[in-house]
Each structure stands twice: as structure tokens, then as C-alpha cells.
Design a protein around this motif. Structure first.
Motif: not given
Length: 182
Positions: A32-35, A25-28
Motif C-alpha cells: 500500500a505504501f509503494r502504491a 500485515l507488514g507485507a500488505v
């Protein structure tokens, strides 16, 4: 020995059921934050909404704003922001005091007024971005607005032209802010 195995098995299940999903979940979330950050702050000249276009020339900005840069103008600066629906352009230059009347007469059907307030915050932000002098420093401004059609397009452009105060022979600062409108 079976107690050790049960404890180890329990730790493996805790790892599989709790820690691994949290890490996933942290990786996803990070992806998403970077995108989202790339969408909010697109690269210059990418042509994406919100991108600051630095490859456009003063002539192209002048055509968009429908405000010509007179031959006697100095310290011309310009910028263009590609919007999702509306594009904006800013232009700033200094003009000899003798050329101001000819410049304003050459603009479209602009209605000229005196004002104590500067351009709106969007215009101020973009004018600061191009390094133009701050219109907030002028006590009174003369401004004119007009709407025109872009040549060869169905878009209309609303332009605001702000003139700094004239003080004898010193050059007059001109600020232009234009946005295409429906």
C-alpha cells in the motif's frame, strides 16, 4: 516427552496466530505504501495527475498560456504539469529591452501593475523546475494578468506575466504562469 510436544505445539500456534498475521500485515502495508508513493509521484510524461510533461514543445506551451514567444527572445524555457482538474504551464525567456512594449501590447487585455512581490509559491516551484532565473531576485516586478479561452476547448486559462526590471539595453526577464480555471 509430552512436555516437549506441548511446548513445540505452543510455539507453532504462537507462530500461526501472532507472527504470521503480523508478517502478512507488514507485507500488505508495504504494498500500500509503494502504491501510494507512485500516486504521489507519477512518472514524467505519464499523463497522470501530477506528472511533469516534458514532451510538450514551446509552441504548445505558448498556445496554452496564450503568450507568444517573440522572435527576439532568448533562453526560452517551459514546462507543463498535468493536474487532477487543473493543468499548469510555465514559460520563461529573456527579451531585448526594445521589444518589451511591443510584447506587452500584443498580449490580450492584460492590466499591468507594479509589484514588489513575486509570483505565488506554485509558480515559483514550477519556474525553479525549468531552471528559470529566480523572480525573487528582482526588487520590483511589473505584472499583468488575463483570462482567455483555449482554442477549440471550453477551458479558460488564467495567465500571469511577470516582467523583470529594465536596465538600459540589457534583456528583460519574462516569467509566465498559467492555469486552466473553471
Amino acid at each position: 516427552m509430552s512436555g516437549v510436544r506441548t511446548g513445540r505445539r505452543r510455539r507453532v500456534w504462537i507462530w500461526v496466530l501472532v507472527v504470521l498475521p503480523l508478517a502478512l500485515l507488514g507485507a500488505v502495508g508495504y504494498v500500500a505504501f509503494r502504491a501510494d508513493a507512485e500516486l504521489r509521484h507519477p512518472e514524467p510524461n505519464s499523463g497522470r495527475p501530477g506528472s511533469w510533461m516534458t514532451t510538450l514543445t514551446a509552441t504548445e506551451i505558448s498556445e496554452f498560456t496564450q503568450v507568444p514567444i517573440p522572435a527576439g527572445a532568448v533562453d526560452a524555457r517551459w514546462g507543463y504539469t498535468k493536474g487532477f482538474q487543473d493543468d499548469t504551464a510555465v514559460l520563461a525567456f529573456r527579451l531585448p529591452a526594445d521589444d518589451v512594449d511591443r510584447f506587452t501590447a500584443g498580449l490580450r487585455e492584460a492590466t499591468w501593475k507594479e509589484a514588489a512581490r513575486p509570483p505565488d509559491t506554485g509558480a515559483l516551484r514550477d519556474l525553479q523546475r525549468i531552471g528559470a532565473p529566480d523572480p525573487l531576485s528582482a526588487l520590483t516586478l511589473r505584472y499583468g494578468t488575463f483570462v482567455s479561452h483555449l482554442p477549440g476547448h471550453t477551458k479558460r486559462v488564467a495567465s500571469q506575466v511577470w516582467l523583470g526590471p529594465s536596465a538600459g539595453d540589457s534583456p528583460v526577464q519574462v516569467w509566465v504562469y498559467a492555469m486552466n480555471v473553471p
